[in-house]
Motif scaffolding. Structure first.
Motif, mmCIF file in Angstrom:
data_model
loop_
_atom_site.group_PDB
_atom_site.id
_atom_site.type_symbol
_atom_site.label_atom_id
_atom_site.label_comp_id
_atom_site.label_asym_id
_atom_site.label_seq_id
_atom_site.Cartn_x
_atom_site.Cartn_y
_atom_site.Cartn_z
ATOM 1 N N TRP A 290 0.828 -1.204 0.000
ATOM 2 C CA TRP A 290 0.000 0.000 0.000
ATOM 3 C C TRP A 290 0.864 1.256 0.000
ATOM 4 O O TRP A 290 0.499 2.267 -0.600
ATOM 5 C CB TRP A 290 -0.947 -0.003 1.204
ATOM 6 N N TRP A 291 2.008 1.181 0.661
ATOM 7 C CA TRP A 291 2.935 2.309 0.614
ATOM 8 C C TRP A 291 3.421 2.528 -0.826
ATOM 9 O O TRP A 291 3.579 3.661 -1.275
ATOM 10 C CB TRP A 291 4.130 2.063 1.535
ATOM 11 N N ALA A 292 3.647 1.440 -1.535
ATOM 12 C CA ALA A 292 4.084 1.560 -2.927
ATOM 13 C C ALA A 292 2.994 2.198 -3.782
ATOM 14 O O ALA A 292 3.277 3.006 -4.671
ATOM 15 C CB ALA A 292 4.457 0.186 -3.478
ATOM 16 N N VAL A 293 1.731 1.839 -3.520
ATOM 17 C CA VAL A 293 0.620 2.444 -4.257
ATOM 18 C C VAL A 293 0.563 3.942 -3.994
ATOM 19 O O VAL A 293 0.435 4.758 -4.920
ATOM 20 C CB VAL A 293 -0.713 1.779 -3.862
ATOM 21 N N VAL A 294 0.663 4.319 -2.716
ATOM 22 C CA VAL A 294 0.597 5.734 -2.345
ATOM 23 C C VAL A 294 1.758 6.507 -2.961
ATOM 24 O O VAL A 294 1.576 7.594 -3.532
ATOM 25 C CB VAL A 294 0.583 5.883 -0.814
ATOM 26 N N LEU A 295 2.960 5.960 -2.845
ATOM 27 C CA LEU A 295 4.133 6.635 -3.401
ATOM 28 C C LEU A 295 4.028 6.756 -4.926
ATOM 29 O O LEU A 295 4.396 7.782 -5.503
ATOM 30 C CB LEU A 295 5.399 5.867 -3.028
ATOM 31 N N GLY A 296 3.508 5.717 -5.572
ATOM 32 C CA GLY A 296 3.375 5.759 -7.020
ATOM 33 C C GLY A 296 2.389 6.821 -7.484
ATOM 34 O O GLY A 296 2.686 7.612 -8.376
ATOM 35 N N LEU A 297 1.209 6.861 -6.854
ATOM 36 C CA LEU A 297 0.194 7.837 -7.250
ATOM 37 C C LEU A 297 0.632 9.259 -6.918
ATOM 38 O O LEU A 297 0.463 10.180 -7.734
ATOM 39 C CB LEU A 297 -1.132 7.516 -6.557
ATOM 40 N N ALA A 298 1.191 9.440 -5.716
ATOM 41 C CA ALA A 298 1.661 10.772 -5.328
ATOM 42 C C ALA A 298 2.822 11.219 -6.214
ATOM 43 O O ALA A 298 2.892 12.384 -6.627
ATOM 44 C CB ALA A 298 2.083 10.781 -3.858
ATOM 45 N N GLY A 299 3.722 10.281 -6.529
ATOM 46 C CA GLY A 299 4.851 10.618 -7.390
ATOM 47 C C GLY A 299 4.417 11.018 -8.784
ATOM 48 O O GLY A 299 4.962 11.961 -9.368
ATOM 49 N N ALA A 300 3.417 10.315 -9.323
ATOM 50 C CA ALA A 300 2.909 10.659 -10.659
ATOM 51 C C ALA A 300 2.283 12.043 -10.661
ATOM 52 O O ALA A 300 2.487 12.833 -11.592
ATOM 53 C CB ALA A 300 1.898 9.609 -11.119
ATOM 54 N N ARG A 301 1.522 12.350 -9.605
ATOM 55 C CA ARG A 301 0.867 13.656 -9.518
ATOM 56 C C ARG A 301 1.893 14.784 -9.390
ATOM 57 O O ARG A 301 1.804 15.807 -10.080
ATOM 58 C CB ARG A 301 -0.074 13.673 -8.314
ATOM 59 N N ILE A 302 2.864 14.601 -8.533
ATOM 60 C CA ILE A 302 3.894 15.632 -8.323
ATOM 61 C C ILE A 302 4.733 15.811 -9.588
ATOM 62 O O ILE A 302 5.036 16.935 -9.999
ATOM 63 C CB ILE A 302 4.776 15.261 -7.119
#
Length: 324
Positions: free
Chosen positions: A219-231
């Motif tokens: 789940w941390w990977a999901v959060v980091l992936g989505l947040a990273g794409a947005r940023i």
């Protein structure tokens, strides 16, 4: 080894920074958070390998994937700009939303100016400038509009199709300016590549959650992936500001040399120059038979440089150029 370093620092540097480095960073997240949760023999072998071996493997994979991404950068950009794989109804709705967002930024900047807040006005008006000058040129996404604004600059100011005559402009512009433009586009490439890398990380994490593993880490990977794409997407938009300034300068400088390629001299009057470039656009884009039917050769002859046989000087014909 020295030749390899020189090649990277030279023409290959933009490739390394724009595509290979962000791919390597994205693979680092996958290797540390996702691979240990995979149950395949290859994943277990990778985890049990020495750190140096793992990093060398990631670097090799990043080089190959980065080269592939650089080769297909046009469709990657078009997808984020809203030109590729977007249904017509979504394009229309998103384009309308982008126009409303531009208008909202414009109203906010006007209120800030009326209130005497020059700094806030400048920051808000900077957002307004990330849109094309013509509403008909709007794209469905913020990144598409940020790029479309300088793609439309030459057409709006000079009636010159910079996409059609880009190589003419790049060849005629000063080398230092061309380098600045390449570096500015590389910065945008870096963040665009991170958008896809982060999105792929989140997708792989979601797919891994279906099977056994470590849900917390995944789940941390999901959060980091989505947040990273947005940023990364927002940073790509901001990075287009420098790209915009570089392209505008290339158009302003390069158009003089581009005119010489066609045996033309840029007239003193801007209205006449716009007529000249409109005729050039037609000559390059359309078959010559079409140009002849529209009297494009005759219109361009009004701007052609004529050599004086009795001297080494050149003169410009001053016959009026009718509208193409």
């Amino acid at each position: 080894m020295t030749d390899l370093v020189k090649g990277i620092v030279g023409g290959g540097w933009n490739l390394v920074v724009g595509w290979i480095l962000p791919t390597f960073l994205a693979l680092q997240v996958v290797a540390w958070l996702l691979v240990p949760a995979w149950t395949t023999e290859a994943a277990r072998s990778y985890v049990e390998s020495p750190l140096a071996t793992r990093q060398a493997l990631l670097l090799a994979v990043s080089a190959v994937v980065g080269l592939v991404l650089a080769a297909v950068k046009t469709p990657l950009y078009r997808l984020l700009e809203g030109y590729l794989l977007w249904p017509r109804w979504l394009v229309d709705r998103s384009t309308t939303r982008q126009r409303r967002r531009r208008d909202s930024h414009a109203r906010s900047s006007d209120r800030a100016l009326a209130a005497g807040s020059s700094l806030r006005y400048a920051l808000l008006y900077e957002r307004v400038q990330r849109y094309p000058a013509d509403d008909a040129q709007f794209a469905p996404t913020a990144l598409g509009n940020s790029i479309r604004r300088f793609e439309h600059y030459a057409s709006d100011r000079y009636n010159l199709d910079s996409q059609l005559l880009w190589h003419h402009l790049a060849t005629s512009a000063p080398d230092r300016l061309v380098k600045v433009q390449e570096n500015a586009s590389t910065n945008v490439d870096f963040f665009v590549c991170l958008v896809y890398g982060s999105g792929l990380t989140a997708t792989c994490a979601l797919a891994t959650l279906v099977g056994p593993g470590r849900p917390g880490v995944l789940w941390w990977a999901v959060v980091l992936g989505l947040a990273g794409a947005r940023i990364a997407y927002r940073l790509a938009i901001i990075a287009t500001d420098e790209w915009d300034r570089a392209v505008r300068a290339m158009v302003d400088h390069g158009r003089l040399g581009a005119a010489k390629v066609f045996g033309l001299a840029v007239p003193k009057r801007l209205a006449e120059e716009r007529d000249m470039w409109r005729a050039v656009n037609t000559l390059v884009r359309r078959p010559y038979a079409y140009s002849t039917s529209r009297d494009v050769p005759g219109k361009l002859d009004a701007f052609r440089v004529q050599h004086d046989p009795n001297s080494l000087t050149v003169v410009l014909e001053t016959r009026p150029a009718p509208n193409p």
